[in-house]
Design an enzyme around this catalytic site. Structure first.
Site, short mmCIF file in Angstrom:
data_model
loop_
_atom_site.label_atom_id
_atom_site.label_comp_id
_atom_site.label_asym_id
_atom_site.label_seq_id
_atom_site.Cartn_x
_atom_site.Cartn_y
_atom_site.Cartn_z
N ARG A 153 0.84 -1.20 0.00
CA ARG A 153 0.00 0.00 0.00
C ARG A 153 0.87 1.25 0.00
O ARG A 153 1.10 1.85 -1.03
CB ARG A 153 -0.96 -0.02 1.20
CG ARG A 153 -2.14 0.96 1.07
CD ARG A 153 -1.84 2.39 1.40
NE ARG A 153 -1.38 2.60 2.76
CZ ARG A 153 -1.07 3.80 3.25
NH1 ARG A 153 -1.16 4.89 2.49
NH2 ARG A 153 -0.60 3.92 4.48
N ASP A 154 1.40 1.60 1.14
CA ASP A 154 2.19 2.82 1.23
C ASP A 154 3.44 2.73 0.36
O ASP A 154 3.89 3.72 -0.21
CB ASP A 154 2.57 3.08 2.69
CG ASP A 154 2.96 4.53 2.93
OD1 ASP A 154 3.02 5.30 1.97
OD2 ASP A 154 3.20 4.89 4.09
N CYS A 212 3.82 9.62 0.63
CA CYS A 212 2.46 10.09 0.34
C CYS A 212 2.46 10.97 -0.91
O CYS A 212 3.17 11.97 -0.97
CB CYS A 212 1.91 10.88 1.53
SG CYS A 212 0.27 11.57 1.23
N HIS A 271 4.05 4.39 12.60
CA HIS A 271 4.29 4.32 11.16
C HIS A 271 5.30 5.41 10.80
O HIS A 271 4.98 6.60 10.82
CB HIS A 271 2.98 4.55 10.40
CG HIS A 271 3.13 4.58 8.91
ND1 HIS A 271 2.97 3.46 8.13
CD2 HIS A 271 3.43 5.61 8.07
CE1 HIS A 271 3.17 3.80 6.86
NE2 HIS A 271 3.44 5.09 6.80
N HIS A 301 8.65 7.16 8.49
CA HIS A 301 9.34 7.34 7.21
C HIS A 301 10.79 7.72 7.50
O HIS A 301 11.11 8.23 8.57
CB HIS A 301 8.63 8.40 6.37
CG HIS A 301 7.33 7.92 5.79
ND1 HIS A 301 7.14 7.70 4.45
CD2 HIS A 301 6.16 7.58 6.39
CE1 HIS A 301 5.92 7.25 4.24
NE2 HIS A 301 5.29 7.18 5.41
N ASN A 361 9.15 4.86 3.18
CA ASN A 361 8.95 4.32 4.52
C ASN A 361 10.28 3.84 5.09
O ASN A 361 11.25 3.60 4.37
CB ASN A 361 8.00 3.12 4.46
CG ASN A 361 6.59 3.50 4.09
OD1 ASN A 361 5.77 3.81 4.94
ND2 ASN A 361 6.29 3.49 2.79
#
Length: 306
Positions: A13-14, A238, A205, A207, A247
């Site tokens: 996903r990310d 994002c 979460h 980065h 990430n």
């Protein structure tokens, strides 16, 4: 890493959302099964995002449908609306991250509505997930800084966490969307959220934009976070947050935290699989541990011999 801490891989996903390339459903399912088979606790397999805005998420429903019910118990879906959650539930998903931004500006850019509008829809999302016995995490993007507003006031984070509409969520996910936080900030905010929301767990979460992804994750674990996120090769960022980069790399987190299931041979498998994926996507490998594994220090057991 303590036995109580889980690692969630968010490559699908990310990790993919900035690549612009739609990975085949079969490849996504294969990677999900590889990750779970290696010992990774959870996998974020997609998002209920508009395909015209985030093309790599276009086949999320197909990925959900291709996995077994047992596999889906370890899989998570990102969503920003109750309708998106309903569609994913119909496909078989049970675990969801309901995402909104602490920063109103970023929420408007990211999901097209105000933070308050997202909070107003949260009870419906809670009800839909509860009806199928699933889990719903309150995922707070820009919990530390915003690309449009700068530093976020921690009190605003706590306001959202303690809002009565959020009480039924199982977990709070604190997202360092831009990777601009430092360990002291991460540790402090995790402790504050745990204190303000007894009974709810915290996920971190992170980065790695400013090189502190692993350090911040370690700080979050020390403060009580029970799940942390990473993506293979440091993929991600994002698309609606200028300045965001990848990430924290799953390989870096694994090498630093050493879960009980990780062995040097298994680490080599993960590094090789990530390299193949990145080559397929045409993306650089940002993992420092993966680079180290390809070094000439052959006497070190974590270095890949061939």
């Amino acid at each position: 890493m303590t036995p109580a801490t889980q690692l969630r891989d968010v490559t699908l996903r990310d990790g993919l959302q900035l690549t612009g390339k739609l990975l085949d459903t079969e490849k996504k399912v294969e990677l999900t099964r590889l990750l779970l088979g290696w010992g990774v606790d959870a996998v974020e397999i997609g998002a209920m995002a508009r395909p015209d805005r985030v093309p790599p998420m276009a086949n999320t429903l197909e990925v959900i449908a291709a996995l077994t019910a047992d596999e889906l118990q370890h899989c998570w879906i990102w969503a920003a609306t109750p309708r998106g959650i309903a569609r994913a539930i119909d496909a078989g998903a049970r675990n969801f991250e309901y995402c909104l931004s602490v920063s109103d500006d970023h929420n408007l850019a990211n999901v097209g509505r105000s933070t308050e509008a997202s909070m107003a829809a949260l009870p419906e999302a809670v009800d839909r997930v509860a009806a199928v016995g699933g889990q719903l995490q309150l995922t707070l993007a820009t919990a530390f800084t915003c690309p449009y507003r700068g530093v976020i006031d921690p009190d605003r984070v706590l306001e959202l966490v303690t809002d009565p509409r959020a009480e039924a969520t199982t977990t709070v996910v604190l997202c360092d969307t831009l990777g601009q936080a430092v360990p002291d900030q991460v540790e402090q905010l995790v402790r504050w959220v745990l204190g303000a929301a007894p009974g709810r767990a915290v996920v971190y979460h992170g980065h790695d934009t400013w090189g502190l992804g692993v350090a911040n994750t370690r700080a979050a674990i020390d403060a009580g976070a029970t799940m942390v996120d990473g993506a293979l090769g440091g993929l991600g960022g994002c698309p609606f947050a200028p300045g965001a980069s990848g990430n924290t790399a799953t390989e870096d987190l694994l090498f630093a935290l050493r879960p009980n299931w990780l062995t040097p041979p298994k680490f080599s498998e993960i590094v090789r699989a990530a390299e193949l994926l990145l080559a397929d996507l045409g993306e650089p490998n940002r993992s420092k541990a993966a680079q180290g594994a390809r070094s000439e220090a052959r006497a070190f057991e974590w270095v890949i011999s061939a």
